[in-house]
Design a protein around this motif. Sequence first.
Motif, PDB file in Angstrom:
ATOM      1  N   THR A 118      89.302  65.816  38.050  1.00 15.53           N
ATOM      2  CA  THR A 118      89.455  66.796  39.127  1.00 15.53           C
ATOM      3  C   THR A 118      90.913  67.205  39.281  1.00 15.53           C
ATOM      4  OG1 THR A 118      87.608  65.738  40.276  1.00 15.53           O
ATOM      5  CG2 THR A 118      88.980  67.247  41.557  1.00 15.53           C
ATOM      6  N   ARG A 135      89.543  71.318  49.733  1.00 11.51           N
ATOM      7  CA  ARG A 135      88.727  70.122  49.543  1.00 11.51           C
ATOM      8  C   ARG A 135      87.589  70.177  50.559  1.00 11.51           C
ATOM      9  NH1 ARG A 135      91.214  64.096  48.585  1.00 11.51           N
ATOM     10  NH2 ARG A 135      89.344  63.149  47.686  1.00 11.51           N
ATOM     11  N   ASN A 193      84.965  67.859  50.870  1.00 12.23           N
ATOM     12  CA  ASN A 193      84.543  66.553  51.393  1.00 12.23           C
ATOM     13  C   ASN A 193      85.594  65.524  51.007  1.00 12.23           C
ATOM     14  OD1 ASN A 193      84.127  66.007  48.687  1.00 12.23           O
ATOM     15  ND2 ASN A 193      81.948  65.561  48.873  1.00 12.23           N
ATOM     16  N   TYR A 235      85.381  63.338  48.813  1.00  7.23           N
ATOM     17  CA  TYR A 235      85.273  62.919  47.416  1.00  7.23           C
ATOM     18  C   TYR A 235      85.827  64.029  46.510  1.00  7.23           C
ATOM     19  CZ  TYR A 235      82.378  59.470  49.718  1.00  7.23           C
ATOM     20  OH  TYR A 235      81.935  58.483  50.551  1.00  7.23           O
ATOM     21  N   SER A 236      85.063  64.480  45.540  1.00 11.62           N
ATOM     22  CA  SER A 236      85.604  65.398  44.542  1.00 11.62           C
ATOM     23  C   SER A 236      84.998  66.793  44.612  1.00 11.62           C
ATOM     24  CB  SER A 236      85.381  64.812  43.132  1.00 11.62           C
ATOM     25  OG  SER A 236      86.092  63.606  42.977  1.00 11.62           O
ATOM     26  N   LEU A 237      84.373  67.143  45.734  1.00 12.75           N
ATOM     27  CA  LEU A 237      83.832  68.497  45.871  1.00 12.75           C
ATOM     28  C   LEU A 237      84.956  69.417  46.344  1.00 12.75           C
ATOM     29  CD1 LEU A 237      81.382  70.353  45.710  1.00 12.75           C
ATOM     30  CD2 LEU A 237      80.896  69.799  48.108  1.00 12.75           C
ATOM     31  N   ARG A 246      83.022  76.436  42.821  1.00 13.99           N
ATOM     32  CA  ARG A 246      83.088  75.038  43.250  1.00 13.99           C
ATOM     33  C   ARG A 246      83.040  74.121  42.046  1.00 13.99           C
ATOM     34  NH1 ARG A 246      78.939  75.253  48.451  1.00 13.99           N
ATOM     35  NH2 ARG A 246      80.348  76.394  49.839  1.00 13.99           N
ATOM     36  N   ARG A 259      82.806  69.751  41.155  1.00 16.80           N
ATOM     37  CA  ARG A 259      82.703  68.357  41.583  1.00 16.80           C
ATOM     38  C   ARG A 259      82.963  67.530  40.343  1.00 16.80           C
ATOM     39  NH1 ARG A 259      77.408  66.566  44.568  1.00 16.80           N
ATOM     40  NH2 ARG A 259      76.547  66.732  42.474  1.00 16.80           N
ATOM     41  N   SER A 316      80.180  75.220  39.618  1.00 16.47           N
ATOM     42  CA  SER A 316      79.120  76.003  40.236  1.00 16.47           C
ATOM     43  C   SER A 316      78.315  76.762  39.187  1.00 16.47           C
ATOM     44  CB  SER A 316      79.711  76.981  41.262  1.00 16.47           C
ATOM     45  OG  SER A 316      80.831  77.656  40.743  1.00 16.47           O
TER      46      SER A 316
END
Length: 925
Positions: A172, A188, A190, A192-194, A205, A207, A212
């Motif tokens: 990421t 960012r 969330n 995490y890595s989204l 997007r 993750r 996407s």
Amino acid sequence: MTERPTPDLSIEETRVYRGANVWSYDKAIHLVVDLGVLERYPTNTLPGFTDNILEMLPGLREHSCSRGKRGGFVERLHEGTWLGHVAEHSALALQQVVGHDVRRGKTRGVKGRPGHYNVVFGYVDEQVGLAAARLAVRLVNHLVEADPEFDWDAELESFITRAQRTAFGPSTQAILDEAVSRDIPWLRLNQYSLVQLGQGVHAKRIRATMTSATSAIAVDIASDKDLTTSLLSAAGLPVPKQETMRTVEAAVRAAERIGYPVVLKPLDGNHGRGVILDNENADDVRAAFELAQAQSRRGAILVEQQIVGKDYRCLIIDGKVAAIAERVPASVTGDGTSTVEQLVDTANADPRRGVGHEKVLTRIKVDDAAVLLVREQGYAMTDVPPEGAHVRLALTGNMSTGGISIDRTFEAHPENVEIAEEAARMVGLDIAGIDFICPDITEPVRETGGAICEVNAAPGFRMHTHPTIGEPQFIAKPVVDMLFPPGATSRIPIVAVTGTNGKTTTSRMISHIFKGMGRKVGMTSTDGVVIDERLVIRSDASGPRSARMVLQNPRVDFAVFEVARGGILREGLGYERNDVAVVLNVQPDHLGLRGIDTVEQLADVKAVLVEAVPRDGHAVLNADDPLVREMRRRCSGQVVWFSMEEPGSEVREMIDAHCRRGGKALVLNPSERGEMIVVKHGPREMQLAWTHLLPATFGGRARMNVQNALGAAAAAFAAGAPLHDIRQGLRSFSTNYYLSPGRLNEVDVNGVNVIVDYCHNAPGMRMLGDFVDRVGDSMASSHDLARPSRIGIIATAGDRRDEDMRELGHIAAQHFDVVIVREDLSLRGRERGEVAGLVLEGVRTAIAEGARCKQVEEVLDEIEAVRHAMSRANRGDLVVVCVDKHAAVMSELETWSSQAQAGAGVSSEAPGADPDLVAGSVGDE
């Protein structure tokens, strides 16, 4: 007794700015710290302090500080600097320890508060930045006076661990670094890595390494190893023989049909978990089945022909091979003196190794399978292998099990490259990891007996970006190329509007112009968030969080943000930059809050929008306001002036000089037919519209909306709108309740002319009063007895200064015959009746001085105040309601109108009115 320094440094206030702010062009953390007695102890008066802090944070030696050279901060420490400044640099150094490249910071004294300092520094991750601030303060206090409970090594390790938990993984981070290098904004979504790359309609997007554009069906296919093998086999690609089984004995029979040796692995596994190699007989298969099944979610186990050779990972991005790495299983090499266990500990002590994917290498995990493999090689974990002996600790070369990687990108045979690319196409993945087992990737696998053993969705990048041996491959580039092809835009235009008064109406005008052009406009205002003409959130949405909400919406291709003072002071802008900044005016309002005590300081806050204009952007500034005029010096882009001054004035001469140099401006040119809005660009002048033909200006009488129309037209012109679209937008925008709720809405209630407006401060009341005078004069009768009355319902917010409240009342009394004072529902810390009492004081003072007002009343409840005003109004009168809850007020007026239409008699007191809420009158009837 001699005073001695004590650890008094403390944090009194913390703010996190998530965009441009009054202190910095970029996001920052702002602390207000109190030094206490340490105000009298700069660093050169504290024995050993400088040496100790440099030992604990050696990175401070690199800080240039104000000296502009390496070691500048160390010089300041030796010369003597205050500990708030030390806390700033310590917070930066701590973030640098965990790999965050932050260097911006400043420390300034708090005006009027000796020993208090504003400490401002940049951050990458908000939580890490805040943790760094807290630890920096504790460290400084510890160095002033040792705290026996403060263990620096333990605290630092805890801080590093905390930072690693929220850090992006290598894959990421590689994509984000590439995006930032191309000026692609990211959010960012969330913890995490989204992550969202780009804004609005252009947003993509990711993750980790899924995007996407990644097909969900392709991911499902890749997760089903049996199906993947079937598809690849049908395409004529080399794959091993395999069968899927759910019981041990079925697995044994399958192994016998395929032929030993075989590999057992979970059908739905990943990262090499549960993959058991070198199963030579039925007993091996039975033992391996149990281990593989423990890592399976659905219990299905794949029995596969074992292909002998080296393990290669081919990374395919957008149909092309981007990198190839040889993966070597986790192992150690004997030194003749250390046990296998000690050799593993030494390997794991490598700073490049971490837990999971947090670093470029993963720590070697010694589990039952590793112990068994070591035993098969003739060693126990406590044995000392001979010098040079190679001891394997895993059978698979996955990085996640402690393996290492060797870059082989430019060594692969073209036929193998073609096979890998075809495999990714067959599965349908935009980013795929194709695992080859073959003797040598430089030779065709069809000739050497190699095969594709697995296709992976969301493959890790770190074996390619940080190979243990070989050159790193910059594989984030093709990923970002795929999401944003060269020439593609990632940003949507952002127009930001600020000012003491007129922000909402101007924002709505700009939005209306661009909606007429077919744009999908996202707008934030004090009324809420509007996405493509639909109100999605009803609240005060003039802050940075609402702006981010618009930028996340995939339908929006144009953004208009109303930006209030409070949001800037609280969190900054919430976005990186705005293409057009509109500053309407700066008036004394909200003073005395959050350290803003003067109108000049308020101007500095609003100038943040101008400072956020890029070189190719525009600042639309009101040339008639001296404080706004000064903001031109802060603009990196072009300035577009707008002015209501007449030709020949000093302001117009300044604008003419600006245009002679190629600049842009919008001005009013008076004539016998009225006022014409004129667009000036260099030597050219283009007529835009007559002010009296714009519905929002009430025939030119609403001078505040003439000014707002100028600002909106200038912003639209700066944003690239054609003149005919600007003209059409202004001509079709009115202040009816559906287009502009709560802003100069005109309602006829049984012959009474009612104006509903959000006016809530003294400067706004001055402009509203001018409008009332102009409207009232047009309604005037030649007989005093028939002269229409002007009734005003006024109020202000409880967080204004006392003198501002009195001034509001004083100004209102100049323009209304009757003033009814009410209060907002939210008193903002005041007692009930306190705000109204101060406003009443201002009205009464004006009455005593001979103002127009002859009567003032107090009706605290808003709806009751409306009922009271309507009950005493006659046909032809003008009632102006300065609202708090405009929807409730409009509903009440609708009720009155409905009653009149139904022929219902309206008594002198509104239905349901409480006489106790109506206080006594002041002045003559």
